[in-house]
Design a protein around this motif. Structure first.
Motif, PDB file in Angstrom:
ATOM      1  N   ASP A 157     -50.139 -26.336  87.757  1.00 17.81           N
ATOM      2  CA  ASP A 157     -51.171 -25.417  88.471  1.00 17.81           C
ATOM      3  C   ASP A 157     -52.374 -26.237  88.739  1.00 17.81           C
ATOM      4  O   ASP A 157     -53.054 -25.921  89.981  1.00 17.81           O
ATOM      5  CB  ASP A 157     -51.358 -24.152  87.953  1.00 17.81           C
ATOM      6  N   LYS A 161     -53.986 -26.747  92.448  1.00 23.29           N
ATOM      7  CA  LYS A 161     -54.954 -26.012  92.910  1.00 23.29           C
ATOM      8  C   LYS A 161     -56.511 -26.734  92.723  1.00 23.29           C
ATOM      9  O   LYS A 161     -57.340 -26.555  93.428  1.00 23.29           O
ATOM     10  CB  LYS A 161     -55.180 -24.544  92.252  1.00 23.29           C
ATOM     11  N   ASN A 206     -55.277 -20.272  87.374  1.00 17.63           N
ATOM     12  CA  ASN A 206     -55.427 -19.123  88.041  1.00 17.63           C
ATOM     13  C   ASN A 206     -56.549 -17.778  87.576  1.00 17.63           C
ATOM     14  O   ASN A 206     -56.290 -16.711  88.265  1.00 17.63           O
ATOM     15  CB  ASN A 206     -54.030 -18.120  88.139  1.00 17.63           C
TER      16      ASN A 206
END
Length: 412
Positions: A157, A161, A206
């Motif tokens: 992730d 990102k 996140n």
């Protein structure tokens, strides 16, 4: 003389017995308006707010559907039985009072007028409900990775990102203002000039907290706080089941899996921080930018939490163990709301946003407006060769095969 002493002793004994038996007369069982809680409580307002979803959200920091799910989770732990003397305060009333306390930071004395619950009762209800929130949510919404595959998911992730491969978490501390216990002098006084306890946290890509530690006194530096946590002890003991170094996208070279933080922390092979700001080469500036870009996640997390739960903007006046409960309940609620109603809880304006053409960063919700420069400086450390080489591997990667096309515009 002996008889006189016996008489005095007998008289004193009689007076003690009378004092024990004397019952304090009570002027009233409870204030009359508090006994009419069903009429005056803010739960009546909530019935009206159902017709205005935006106002409902602003009032409790979540939509009605999410609130009902949360109420179902905590009810078994906070529900109380009615007695012949009075009706118990319902889980609905307990949870809404607690959420308003977290959302506004108002005192118990102030909050009692909207909740129609006495300040004394709120002093028990709110810590109990905060504990229920943490206990009910932590296993699902603050789950700490235990396997290599779970760590690799976080690393992927970060790469997708934030273009920072093999990163396992962004680490930082936040000072929570407190009213210190009497007689503690400067024990809780921090370098910023107020009394505090430190919330140390690790965030994933996140904007979710995967680990937090709360309660170290504010005099201790961020690096010192981290080194007192169970997370750090397991890290240095090799007990976190971290993946071995792996090849990353567009490269034939292996990079280690690492955590990232600012200059306050100790450089390790598995924990990277920026190069010192003095006499930086272009390559080191690129590395600092790329690290800072991923590290800003934890800054945004703290900023979002403080904006949504205004209790974190006040000097919390509670027992220290209860302050811990309040803060960690805000942390786990943050994760819960990120997953359940992220669009309303964290709209795009909450996050830092980079303007690559103009070489600037639009600041979202964060605890520190500094972007790339002005990182907190820690004491000089002796850098082990292995730790330096770990950082240099990422430096070479970011300046060669891992280069992104806008990075040269973002350094000054």
């Amino acid at each position: 003389m002996a008889d006189r002493r016996k008489l005095l002793a007998a008289t004193a004994a009689i007076l003690i017995i009378k004092k024990k038996n004397k019952q304090r007369s009570r002027t009233m069982w409870s204030k009359k308006w508090l006994l009419r809680r069903s009429e005056f409580s803010h739960v009546n307002l909530l019935e009206e707010l159902r017709l205005q979803p935006e106002d409902w959200f602003n009032y409790l920091r979540m939509n009605e559907e999410t609130y009902n799910e949360l109420l179902k989770i905590v009810t078994p732990q906070i529900e109380r039985l009615n007695t012949r003397m009075r009706k118990a305060i319902t889980p609905h009333e307990r949870l809404t009072a607690t959420l308003r306390f977290l959302a506004t930071g108002r005192s118990y004395e102030d909050l009692k007028y909207t909740c129609a619950i006495s300040a004394q009762s709120l002093g028990q209800i709110i810590p109990e409900t905060c504990e229920a929130l943490y206990d009910g949510l932590k296993n699902e919404y603050m789950k700490f990775p235990k396997t290599e595959d779970e760590w690799k998911k976080i690393g992927k992730d970060f790469d997708t990102k934030w273009q920072f491969p093999n990163c396992l978490g962004s680490v930082d501390g936040k000072h929570i203002r407190i009213i210190p216990p009497p007689g503690n002098g400067s024990y809780y006084w921090n370098y910023k000039g107020y009394n505090s306890l430190v919330l140390m946290a690790v965030a994933n890509a996140n904007y979710e907290i995967i680990y937090c530690h709360m309660g170290t006194n504010g005099r201790v530096s961020d690096g010192g706080v981290l080194e007192q946590t169970s997370f750090y002890q397991k890290l240095i003991d090799g007990q976190l089941n971290l993946p071995k170094p792996e090849k990353v996208r567009n490269s034939a070279k292996e990079l280690p899996y690492v955590f990232i933080g600012d200059e306050a922390f100790r450089l390790r092979p598995d924990f990277l921080k920026p190069f010192p700001q003095d006499n930086l080469s272009k390559e080191k500036k690129i590395f600092n930018y790329r690290l800072s870009r991923a590290r800003r996640i934890i800054e945004n997390v703290f900023g979002i939490m403080a904006a949504r739960f205004r209790i974190l903007h006040t000097s919390i006046n509670m027992r220290l163990d209860r302050i811990d409960l309040v803060v960690i309940s805000c942390a786990v609620l943050h994760n819960f709301l990120r997953r359940k109603c992220s669009d309303s809880y964290t709209p795009e304006a909450s996050f830092d946003n980079e303007d690559w053409e103009n070489s600037s960063v639009n600041v979202g919700l964060r605890m520190n407006p500094d972007i790339i420069s002005g990182l907190q400086r820690g004491p000089n450390r002796h850098y082990a060769t292995e730790a330096n080489e770990s950082r240099n591997k990422f430096l070479r990667y970011f300046n060669n095969e891992g280069k992104v096309n806008w990075q040269d515009n973002m350094i000054h």
